[in-house]
Design an enzyme around this catalytic site. Structure first.
Site, PDB file in Angstrom:
ATOM      1  N   CYS A   1       1.248  -1.243  -0.320  1.00 25.72           N
ATOM      2  CA  CYS A   1      -0.233  -0.159   0.200  1.00 25.72           C
ATOM      3  C   CYS A   1       0.780   1.242  -0.159  1.00 25.72           C
ATOM      4  O   CYS A   1       1.897   1.185   0.763  1.00 25.72           O
ATOM      5  CB  CYS A   1      -0.579   0.197   1.731  1.00 25.72           C
TER       6      CYS A   1
ATOM      7  N   ARG B   1       4.487  -0.321  -4.830  1.00 25.80           N
ATOM      8  CA  ARG B   1       3.587  -0.374  -3.217  1.00 25.80           C
ATOM      9  C   ARG B   1       2.711  -1.806  -3.622  1.00 25.80           C
ATOM     10  O   ARG B   1       2.175  -2.707  -2.529  1.00 25.80           O
ATOM     11  CB  ARG B   1       3.335   0.609  -2.073  1.00 25.80           C
TER      12      ARG B   1
ATOM     13  N   TRP C   1      -2.104  -3.042  -1.297  1.00 25.73           N
ATOM     14  CA  TRP C   1      -2.458  -4.241  -2.018  1.00 25.73           C
ATOM     15  C   TRP C   1      -3.147  -4.500  -0.664  1.00 25.73           C
ATOM     16  O   TRP C   1      -2.747  -4.714   0.460  1.00 25.73           O
ATOM     17  CB  TRP C   1      -0.261  -3.935  -1.347  1.00 25.73           C
TER      18      TRP C   1
ATOM     19  N   ASN D   1      -2.414   1.647   6.312  1.00 25.30           N
ATOM     20  CA  ASN D   1      -1.159   0.641   5.306  1.00 25.30           C
ATOM     21  C   ASN D   1      -0.199  -0.211   6.637  1.00 25.30           C
ATOM     22  O   ASN D   1      -0.679   0.273   7.387  1.00 25.30           O
ATOM     23  CB  ASN D   1      -0.083   0.946   4.259  1.00 25.30           C
ATOM     24  N   GLY D   2      -1.018  -0.986   6.316  1.00 26.69           N
ATOM     25  CA  GLY D   2      -0.562  -2.735   7.646  1.00 26.69           C
ATOM     26  C   GLY D   2      -1.382  -3.501   7.626  1.00 26.69           C
ATOM     27  O   GLY D   2      -2.193  -3.301   6.926  1.00 26.69           O
TER      28      GLY D   2
ATOM     29  N   GLU E   1      18.187 -17.494  -7.265  1.00 23.46           N
ATOM     30  CA  GLU E   1      17.480 -15.993  -7.596  1.00 23.46           C
ATOM     31  C   GLU E   1      17.156 -15.944  -8.742  1.00 23.46           C
ATOM     32  O   GLU E   1      16.023 -15.374  -9.803  1.00 23.46           O
ATOM     33  CB  GLU E   1      18.921 -15.534  -7.116  1.00 23.46           C
TER      34      GLU E   1
ATOM     35  N   LYS F   1      13.753 -15.156  -9.826  1.00 15.31           N
ATOM     36  CA  LYS F   1      12.622 -13.926 -10.852  1.00 15.31           C
ATOM     37  C   LYS F   1      11.667 -14.188 -11.764  1.00 15.31           C
ATOM     38  O   LYS F   1      10.755 -13.677 -11.997  1.00 15.31           O
ATOM     39  CB  LYS F   1      14.035 -13.877 -11.631  1.00 15.31           C
TER      40      LYS F   1
ATOM     41  N   GLU G   1       8.056 -14.513 -10.312  1.00 18.37           N
ATOM     42  CA  GLU G   1       7.603 -13.728 -10.045  1.00 18.37           C
ATOM     43  C   GLU G   1       7.399 -12.843 -11.721  1.00 18.37           C
ATOM     44  O   GLU G   1       6.964 -12.447 -12.097  1.00 18.37           O
ATOM     45  CB  GLU G   1       8.452 -12.386  -8.866  1.00 18.37           C
TER      46      GLU G   1
ATOM     47  N   HIS H   1      19.460 -37.073  -6.274  1.00 13.86           N
ATOM     48  CA  HIS H   1      18.949 -36.980  -5.333  1.00 13.86           C
ATOM     49  C   HIS H   1      17.102 -36.648  -5.020  1.00 13.86           C
ATOM     50  O   HIS H   1      16.811 -37.304  -4.323  1.00 13.86           O
ATOM     51  CB  HIS H   1      19.168 -36.179  -3.308  1.00 13.86           C
TER      52      HIS H   1
ATOM     53  N   LYS I   1       6.291  -4.387  -3.650  1.00 12.31           N
ATOM     54  CA  LYS I   1       7.530  -3.969  -3.436  1.00 12.31           C
ATOM     55  C   LYS I   1       8.031  -4.186  -1.977  1.00 12.31           C
ATOM     56  O   LYS I   1       8.936  -4.532  -1.832  1.00 12.31           O
ATOM     57  CB  LYS I   1       8.081  -2.200  -3.878  1.00 12.31           C
TER      58      LYS I   1
END
Ligand code: F6R
Length: 615
Positions: free
Chosen positions: A2, A27, A75, A101-102, A484, A488, A491, A507, A610
């Site tokens: 947010c 955000r 968000w 926000n939160g 990584e 990438k 997402e 394995h 983000k």
């Protein structure tokens, strides 16, 4: 999580707020909304979906203009991304507007109380209760800042709140606990925002709002108190980058721009940390040398991409300092009751400095007496503020949701910390440290060279757009690089992607290999780690024998891998430990291009945000 903007001043408040929301859309982008104080009342607009939907709504049904406004880009946590759940939320009389926000953890109890007292609660959010509570408090005290303090004292959880009241025109009130909020100081105008990018076009003078503080903005000044109403200490600072740093600069996506900025970001992160003699000067690490000398272990906590930086740091720290180093996902850390004491050095890595999981890990570590060093990209954010010391990465603002330049600079910062530990503990000689620093100083040029040769990688990515799965393999520091690369791709391209330690393949995961499955292999340098190199060449042969299409990332001049690579991506020669700084770059380009080819939103992938300020 947010984005929030508030404004009071001489400009059209709505224009300032909408422009600020555009900068904060990274955000969260599930819905957006605004409220403006005008003509003695409150006018609002809110729309599910991206900010463009709200902009269209404002064009079709303009709001009256005014000098006081707030806005929000969401968000979603509580309640789906609908118009009704979009912020701002109002009280039943439509006099108070609030954005949040939160997560308000005791919202269910507060909501039940409000309903008993006759309030009509219309959304599924935790945030709406604040609007009703503010209205109740305001009706008895007649002062929005005081009402905010009263309400905040009743809230549990994490919150940034910004509110306006139609009966107090020219006033914007904000509050924060465990969630970011910054004040922008203009000339006869003031801003509130989740981060400075929202008002950087207007001012670079900012005030950091501390934990549990309430701020009241009027055109002639700001007043900051704690939740009890006592005057609070504040820290003013100057933002040392300008609006152009947060613009796309001719690139289609922020991510492309940020990938391209990596050579500079890497060089900037070294800047001022190496003296004329080529030695390390990290005066900013304010943890006394004897504490670092006596540390018995290092624990790194971080999330996502920053966690991968931590995994790589472990190799450097243990190699250069011989101190045992653990790396832990911040979200798991405090729940397993980790063994920490005053001789533990905890390193918290976070681009945003606001990631709630990492913040909670920092707090837990400090409660146990450990010293915490933050590696962070965002000046004045919560994690460095709550740590014993901070080493800032100088990547500049990272706007694309997928982290790129922040990752490379986190690696540089980790190498510097590892060398510094080696220096103060005497496990590394001055010459050895200077040699690594010389190698680090050359990385910026090496990254530049990688970027110049990316067209075949982009072509390859486009050719794989219809695939469902890509696997990534690596050994040693190449293993976190593989993780990584897979993150990438997940997402950005929404593809099934997994990173494995190449030795683990046999394995179990080797069963996943079938005809034409793309497998990216990060090959360690044949110099220095020849055993590992030989082993990974065998791994490549094993998967190729089972039909996989091998995409091999290998050092220039390493010819042993050529016969087994369906696609060969060359990277410059670097010391083995520093290889992730160059090997990661093709994987960023690969994911970005694949996402574009699949028609995905590169800068704002679905379901993500983000800055993850909820646990
Ligand atoms: C992935 C990504 C995330 C972040 C993670 C931690 O591209 O960006 O995995 O790395 O959310 O964020 P910070 O570094 O802000 O703590």
């Amino acid at each position: 999580m947010c984005g929030i903007v508030g404004y009071v001043g001489g400009q059209s408040a709505l224009d300032v707020v909408v422009a600020g929301l555009k900068r904060l859309e990274y955000r969260g982008y599930d819905s957006a909304g605004v409220a403006v104080l005008a003509d003695g009342g409150l006018a609002t607009a809110k729309k599910a979906g991206k900010l463009v939907n709200l902009e269209k709504e404002l064009k079709d049904r303009p709001l009256p203009s005014g000098s006081t406004a707030l806005g929000h880009t969401r968000w979603a946590t509580h309640g789906g991304p609908t118009d009704a759940n979009a912020h701002p939320h109002l009280d039943n009389a439509g006099r108070v507007a609030v954005v949040h926000n939160g997560i308000i953890e005791n919202f269910a109890l507060l909501r039940a109380e409000l309903i008993t007292r006759g309030h009509d609660v219309v959304s599924e959010t935790d945030s709406e209760v604040v609007g009703h509570l503010l209205a109740e408090s305001f009706s008895s005290c007649g002062d929005l800042a005081e009402a905010m303090r009263q309400v905040c004292r009743r809230l549990e959880g994490a919150f940034t709140l910004v509110a306006v009241h139609a009966d107090e025109p020219g006033v914007v009130v904000g509050a924060r606990r465990n969630s970011p909020l910054v004040v922008g100081v203009g000339d006869g105008e003031y801003f509130l925002a989740s981060d400075v990018t929202a008002f950087i076009d207007h001012t670079r003078a900012a005030i950091e709002l501390g934990q549990d503080q309430v701020v009241e903005l009027r055109r002639d000044g700001v007043t900051i108190t704690d939740f009890a109403g006592d005057t609070a200490d504040v820290r003013s600072y100057h933002v040392d980058w300008d609006a152009s740093a947060a613009e796309k600069g001719g690139y289609d996506y922020f991510m492309l721009k940020e990938i391209a900025e990596q050579p500079k970001a890497v060089a900037d992160t070294l800047l001022g940390r190496i003296d004329v003699a080529g030695s390390l000067t990290l005066d900013e690490i304010r943890i006394p040398a004897e504490v670092l000398r006596e540390a018995t272990k290092v624990v790194i906590v971080a999330c996502g991409t920053a966690f991968h930086a931590g995994l790589i740091a472990k190799y450097a720290i243990e190699h250069w300092t011989r101190i045992p180093c653990e790396v832990e996902l911040a979200s798991e850390f405090r729940y397993r009751d980790p063994i920490l004491d005053e001789r533990t050095l905890v390193i918290a890595i976070s681009q945003s400095g606001e990631t709630m999981d990492t913040l909670m890990a920092v707090r837990h570590a400090r409660e146990q007496g450990a010293r915490v060093l933050a590696i962070c990209n965002t000046n004045g954010s919560t994690i460095p503020r709550e740590s014993d010391a901070v080493l800032y990465t100088h990547a500049g603002p990272e706007v694309a949701v997928a982290s790129t330049k922040a990752f490379l600079t986190q690696l540089v910062a980790c190498y510097l910390v590892a060398l510094y530990l080696g220096q103060v503990r005497g496990t590394q000689a001055g010459d050895e440290i200077r040699a690594v620093i010389r190698d680090l100083a050359e990385i910026s040029t090496a990254v530049e060279r990688v970027l110049e040769t990316m067209e075949p990688v982009r072509e390859l990515a486009r050719s794989l757009a219809a695939k469902n799965t890509v696997l990534f393999l690596g050994r040693h520091v190449g293993y976190p690089v593989a993780l990584e690369g897979a993150l990438k791709l997940k997402e950005l391209a929404y593809m099934h992607a997994e990173g494995f330690a190449a030795g683990e393949l046999k394995h179990g995961p080797i069963a996943l290999i079938d005809e034409d499955l793309p497998v990216v292999v990060v090959v360690p340098s044949p110099r220095g780690h020849s055993v590992l190199h030989d082993k990974i060449v065998s791994n490549i042969q094993e998967i190729r024998a089972r039909g996989a299409r091998t995409i091999v990332i290998a050092e220039e001049g390493d010819e042993t891998v050529s016969p087994y690579a369906d696609h060969l991506i060359r990277i410059p020669v670097t010391p083995a430990l520093l290889q992730p700084l160059v090997a990661t770059v093709p994987l960023q380009v690969f994911a970005c291009e694949l996402a574009t080819a699949r028609g995905n939103e590169v800068d704002q992938p679905r379901n993500l945000a983000k800055s993850v300020t909820v646990e």
